[in-house]
Write an enzyme that holds these catalytic residues in place. Structure first.
Site, mmCIF file in Angstrom:
data_model
loop_
_atom_site.group_PDB
_atom_site.id
_atom_site.type_symbol
_atom_site.label_atom_id
_atom_site.label_comp_id
_atom_site.label_asym_id
_atom_site.label_seq_id
_atom_site.Cartn_x
_atom_site.Cartn_y
_atom_site.Cartn_z
ATOM 1 N N ASN A 25 -10.271 11.262 8.422
ATOM 2 C CA ASN A 25 -11.647 11.120 7.932
ATOM 3 C C ASN A 25 -12.260 9.807 8.409
ATOM 4 O O ASN A 25 -13.422 9.755 8.830
ATOM 5 C CB ASN A 25 -11.675 11.153 6.404
ATOM 6 C CG ASN A 25 -11.463 12.541 5.833
ATOM 7 O OD1 ASN A 25 -11.477 13.536 6.553
ATOM 8 N ND2 ASN A 25 -11.239 12.606 4.538
ATOM 9 N N TYR B 196 -4.135 22.481 1.922
ATOM 10 C CA TYR B 196 -4.254 22.323 0.476
ATOM 11 C C TYR B 196 -5.536 22.953 -0.035
ATOM 12 O O TYR B 196 -6.493 23.171 0.710
ATOM 13 C CB TYR B 196 -4.137 20.857 0.047
ATOM 14 C CG TYR B 196 -5.315 19.950 0.279
ATOM 15 C CD1 TYR B 196 -6.235 19.689 -0.736
ATOM 16 C CD2 TYR B 196 -5.477 19.286 1.498
ATOM 17 C CE1 TYR B 196 -7.290 18.814 -0.549
ATOM 18 C CE2 TYR B 196 -6.523 18.400 1.688
ATOM 19 C CZ TYR B 196 -7.435 18.175 0.670
ATOM 20 O OH TYR B 196 -8.482 17.307 0.869
ATOM 21 N N ARG C 68 2.397 20.933 1.728
ATOM 22 C CA ARG C 68 2.666 19.970 2.797
ATOM 23 C C ARG C 68 4.133 19.557 2.870
ATOM 24 O O ARG C 68 4.518 18.832 3.776
ATOM 25 C CB ARG C 68 1.788 18.734 2.606
ATOM 26 C CG ARG C 68 2.195 17.866 1.453
ATOM 27 C CD ARG C 68 1.152 16.846 1.014
ATOM 28 N NE ARG C 68 0.542 16.076 2.052
ATOM 29 C CZ ARG C 68 -0.439 15.188 1.835
ATOM 30 N NH1 ARG C 68 -0.878 14.982 0.592
ATOM 31 N NH2 ARG C 68 -0.972 14.501 2.824
ATOM 32 N N ALA D 201 -18.931 3.308 -9.263
ATOM 33 C CA ALA D 201 -20.380 3.125 -9.376
ATOM 34 C C ALA D 201 -20.768 1.676 -9.658
ATOM 35 O O ALA D 201 -21.926 1.294 -9.482
ATOM 36 C CB ALA D 201 -20.929 4.027 -10.483
ATOM 37 N N GLY E 130 -14.112 7.286 -0.719
ATOM 38 C CA GLY E 130 -13.221 6.184 -0.406
ATOM 39 C C GLY E 130 -12.979 6.022 1.089
ATOM 40 O O GLY E 130 -13.022 4.903 1.626
ATOM 41 N N ASP E 131 -12.739 7.138 1.773
ATOM 42 C CA ASP E 131 -12.540 7.087 3.226
ATOM 43 C C ASP E 131 -13.820 6.651 3.925
ATOM 44 O O ASP E 131 -13.786 5.877 4.887
ATOM 45 C CB ASP E 131 -12.111 8.463 3.742
ATOM 46 C CG ASP E 131 -10.823 8.947 3.109
ATOM 47 O OD1 ASP E 131 -10.000 8.104 2.711
ATOM 48 O OD2 ASP E 131 -10.645 10.178 3.000
#
Length: 422
Positions: free
Chosen positions: A127, A179, A197, A316, A345-346
């Protein structure tokens, strides 16, 4: 080995060639054509922006910051090349880790109640590679996938962003991981995720599967704690890559704590040790409390004094960044109308790394991280087109009062959407 970014993966020399990776990019999900990615010189959207459908609509008369770019947390090669000279590195960022085919629910609800799913891709490190490539940076993804159709899809979809996939190996025995997840926030009590996985191709990564050329000629190496949790070989590889040694690239490490992947007694010590070996660390305040029993940014920095730059994400409430030789910098997050609470986050890591590569001051790096996260939060999947660079620069340059009034909604990154700066 094929030309970078073509979508063809090299064969593992001891296991055969595997299936070809020339699968067409999907019409849905993140496999959009590479022509949608930003050019290497940066997107050229008009600078005279005005506002998304949500948020205030005041004027865009933000003054440029007067502070000089901070030198803390700089990247090897940043600013070193004279104007007009060739860059000293062939790749800006190498991202190493597992990516999986992801199945997104067609509607909210328990997995048992969802009638259908949409196929896309997901993986923390890939990502970041895709987001950076879409922002005009040269990226490489290092991983392993199965010699199967899902592996074809992953490599083609990631290559379509302009990511160099030539360091992806095919495993003829182990499958590509997949997933399924629900539409709810990962932090909520109703969130469900099912990983398939165990024994995947990527879980077979180890120091022995990595070639020197995979990491050569790069300014930044980006890793995450997810890779370390996949297997003993993956942990050994992550430990080797975070070991401090002369001449290594800047090592970026996102803790990315996933409780379901770690044996309870070992996770805290392992993740802290890995983070201590990195130059730049990203960690969420909530995951530090869960994984390390550390509460508050100050306590996290006290436990992690080694990284040159430590970014504590507070959701936030924004983020706090610590840098050696500098005072902590706290930057609030803009208001965002959230479509799906995944991928932020990525995206934040990609935005922060992009600004780091450009040598921007710490406050601007955090704001670019927030803007990239806002782009991800306002789309259904994990990946979103980044805002045009000049638009992001203008927003990141807002004074504190204007930044505090910023409100971003779905569509704000589009070429035909102008963002009002209050």
């Amino acid at each position: 080995m094929t030309a970078p970014g073509t979508g063809a993966a090299t064969a593992e020399p001891t296991t055969g060639t595997g299936a070809p990776a020339s699968a067409a990019a999907p019409t849905t999900g993140p496999g959009a054509p590479a022509s949608a990615a930003a050019p290497t010189t940066g997107p050229g959207a008009p600078a005279s922006a005005a506002a998304p459908t949500t948020g205030p609509g005041a004027s865009a008369s933000a003054a440029a910051p007067t502070a000089a770019a901070s030198e803390v947390g700089t990247v090897p090669g940043t600013g070193a090349a004279a104007a007009g000279s060739p860059p000293p590195y062939g790749t800006d960022v190498v991202c190493l880790g597992e990516s999986m085919v992801t199945f997104l629910p067609s509607r909210p609800g328990r997995l048992a109640e969802v009638p259908s799913f949409t196929r896309t891709i997901g993986g923390a490190e890939s990502n970041v590679a895709c987001a950076l490539a879409a922002a005009g940076h040269r990226t490489r993804w290092v991983s392993r996938v199965g010699a199967d159709g899902f592996g074809d899809h992953l490599v083609a979809a990631i290559a379509a962003y302009g990511v160099d996939t030539s360091a992806v190996r095919r495993d003829p025995v182990r499958p590509t991981g997949i997933y399924f997840r629900t539409a709810t926030d990962r932090a909520s009590g109703t969130h469900e995720v099912l990983y398939y996985r165990t024994g995947s191709a990527a879980s077979a990564m180890s120091p022995d599967t990595l070639r020197p050329a995979d990491l050569a000629d790069t300014r930044v190496l980006h890793l995450s704690g997810i890779t370390a949790a996949l297997s003993s070989g993956c942990l050994a590889l992550t430990r080797a890559l975070t070991a401090r040694r002369p001449g290594r690239p800047l090592v970026s490490f996102d803790v990315n704590h996933r409780p379901g992947l770690w044996p309870e007694p070992t996770r805290a010590g392992v993740l802290l040790d890995l983070a201590r070996g990195a130059d730049l660390v990203f960690v969420g305040e909530d995951e530090a409390a869960d994984a390390f029993a550390l509460h508050g940014p100050g306590a996290i920095r006290a436990a992690l004094p080694e990284p040159e730059v430590l970014v504590v994400k507070r959701g936030a409430d924004g983020a706090v960044v610590y840098a050696v030789g500098a005072d902590p910098v706290e930057v609030p997050a803009p208001r965002v109308d959230v479509v799906a609470p995944v991928g932020a986050g990525d995206a934040f890591a990609a935005g922060f790394l992009s600004a780091t590569l450009r040598g921007l001051p710490l406050r601007a790096r955090v704001r670019h991280g927030h803007l990239a996260a806002a782009a991800a939060l306002t789309v259904p999947g994990d990946l979103a087109p980044p805002p045009p660079r000049d638009r992001a620069d203008r927003l990141a340059d807002l004074d504190d009062a204007a930044w505090g009034r910023l409100h971003l909604g779905p569509g704000w990154t589009g070429e035909d959407q102008e963002v009002a700066t209050p």
